[in-house]
Design an enzyme around this catalytic site. Sequence first.
Site, PDB file in Angstrom:
ATOM      1  N   ASP A  13       0.672  -1.205  -0.094  1.00 51.65           N
ATOM      2  CA  ASP A  13       0.045   0.124  -0.102  1.00 51.65           C
ATOM      3  C   ASP A  13       1.052   1.179  -0.072  1.00 51.65           C
ATOM      4  OD1 ASP A  13      -1.988  -1.600   0.035  1.00 51.65           O
ATOM      5  OD2 ASP A  13      -2.458  -1.486   2.311  1.00 51.65           O
ATOM      6  N   LYS A  32      -3.738   2.567  -1.984  1.00 50.34           N
ATOM      7  CA  LYS A  32      -5.026   2.613  -1.621  1.00 50.34           C
ATOM      8  C   LYS A  32      -5.071   3.666  -0.531  1.00 50.34           C
ATOM      9  CE  LYS A  32      -8.087  -0.232  -1.793  1.00 50.34           C
ATOM     10  NZ  LYS A  32      -8.792  -0.033  -3.178  1.00 50.34           N
ATOM     11  N   GLY A  72      -0.521  -0.621   8.884  1.00 52.74           N
ATOM     12  CA  GLY A  72      -1.130  -0.887  10.409  1.00 52.74           C
ATOM     13  C   GLY A  72      -1.268  -2.489  10.428  1.00 52.74           C
TER      14      GLY A  72
END
Length: 525
Positions: free
Chosen positions: A303, A325, A357
């Site tokens: 990402d 994203k 995360g």
Amino acid sequence: MTARRISPLQGPGVGASPEKAVQAEALQPMTPRGVQGGEGERVPVATPARIAPLPNLPLFHKLAGRKVVVAGGSQGAVWKSELVAAAGANVVVLAGSDIAARLYDDVAAHPASGTITVHARGWEPADLAGAALALADIADEAEALRFIAAAHEAGALVNIIDRTEHCDVTFGTIVNRAPVVVAISTEGGAPMLGQSIRARMESILPLGLSAWAKAAQSWRPLLKERVKSFQDRRRFWERFTERAWQNVDRAPTEADRDALFGGAAAAPRIGKVTLVGAGPGDPELLTLKAVRALQTADVILYDDLVGPDVLELARREARRVAVGKTGHGPSCSQRDICREIVALAKAGESVVRLKGGDPLIFGRATEEIDACRAAGVEVSIIPGISAAQGAAATLGISLTERLHARRLQLVTGHGADGKLPTDIEWAAIADPVTTTVIYMPRKTLAQFVERALAEGLDPATPAVAVASATRGDQEQVAGAVRDLPALAAGLRQGAPVTVIIGKVARERALAHADVLAFSKVSEAA
């Protein structure tokens, strides 16, 4: 036929690496035999050395069953005697006094291998006869020189503890996954740095490697007997290594051996997908299992929130594919991402889907898990430190407290349509003994706060907005929740934001309302 001279400084092009320069030089047309001088002559060009100069040559010394003499009584000498005994040596200790001899009681009683025999008296030249290695902790310069001369006369290599100028050999810091052993040396100049490097290597080399390395030793004779071709043996070890890293948490079995020796060479490679949590940004917050997955991946789909410092930990040969994203911006479609990871796995690739995360918290993990399972692709999950945890840790606050926050809730400010979700339980948001963490709230924070206040949230409730949590460029603003949208507008544009609402943020809210830069403790120190 002509040859073009390539300058060893310029190479085949500006900015080209030495390796590419060598490759380009090799591809130049050769001068016809017999042609000398002029433009057609090929001029020899120096090629880079394959290894830079070494301060010492690292070697692994076989000591099993051999005599090693240790002179002196200190903790350093005790450790060296324990270390060489672990390599199978027969250690003769000449402690120098009864008090010093007692320091060796424990290691002499229970050596890992070899033997340790302790004498209270001091050393004599005759003690060194037949020794392969002579170690001493001697402060007196004249005595140290006599010990060195006697050891050399006996044909032994010498190590004087903490006196590198008198050493034939030095001891490095060791990472032991026997029979895999890694030694680290700083030439005696920075022992603490060597220990730090060892600690990092200890963390990324699983203990299970030892069992696989032992299996390799025991299977090698059978491999030579069954497989005659060098190329086939090489392919066997490639498959062995891949299987070892994929199953490093367990010992190899007979089934592993049979699969490797059987028809595994002709069998198609089976790929898999691993969803990996990259944490909120700081690469040191990655789990050991996450680092291991990155270092064994063939392809990494990551990402935009995953920083370059995290990707730096990946295997160099791994292909990296950005599938960004970011909220309210251009993004790869989730359908395309699912299709890609399945196709790669079916092609035999080990795929890491790297998410900022924790992949299980607002990371669209369900779609990717379902896609893999529907296609019959093996999928596993490695959790990561969540943005909520990272932000709270850098702020120095707990997300729960016995008196003020008995419940923690994570909500998203960004629905599938890019708007504030319509199904938020606003009564729960207004609960005064709850900590609420909002993910992806940047565009909808004002609307969220307005609705929460209308539903009963106390306008004075403490709140913090953190941008780029745990990274070196982290910023945060804090104040009453009613003021937070205006405060958060000052945070750096484009940075991911996490909001914490609740009494746990009371100290931060009272401290300051302006944008504050964050410095890691290690940097401040």
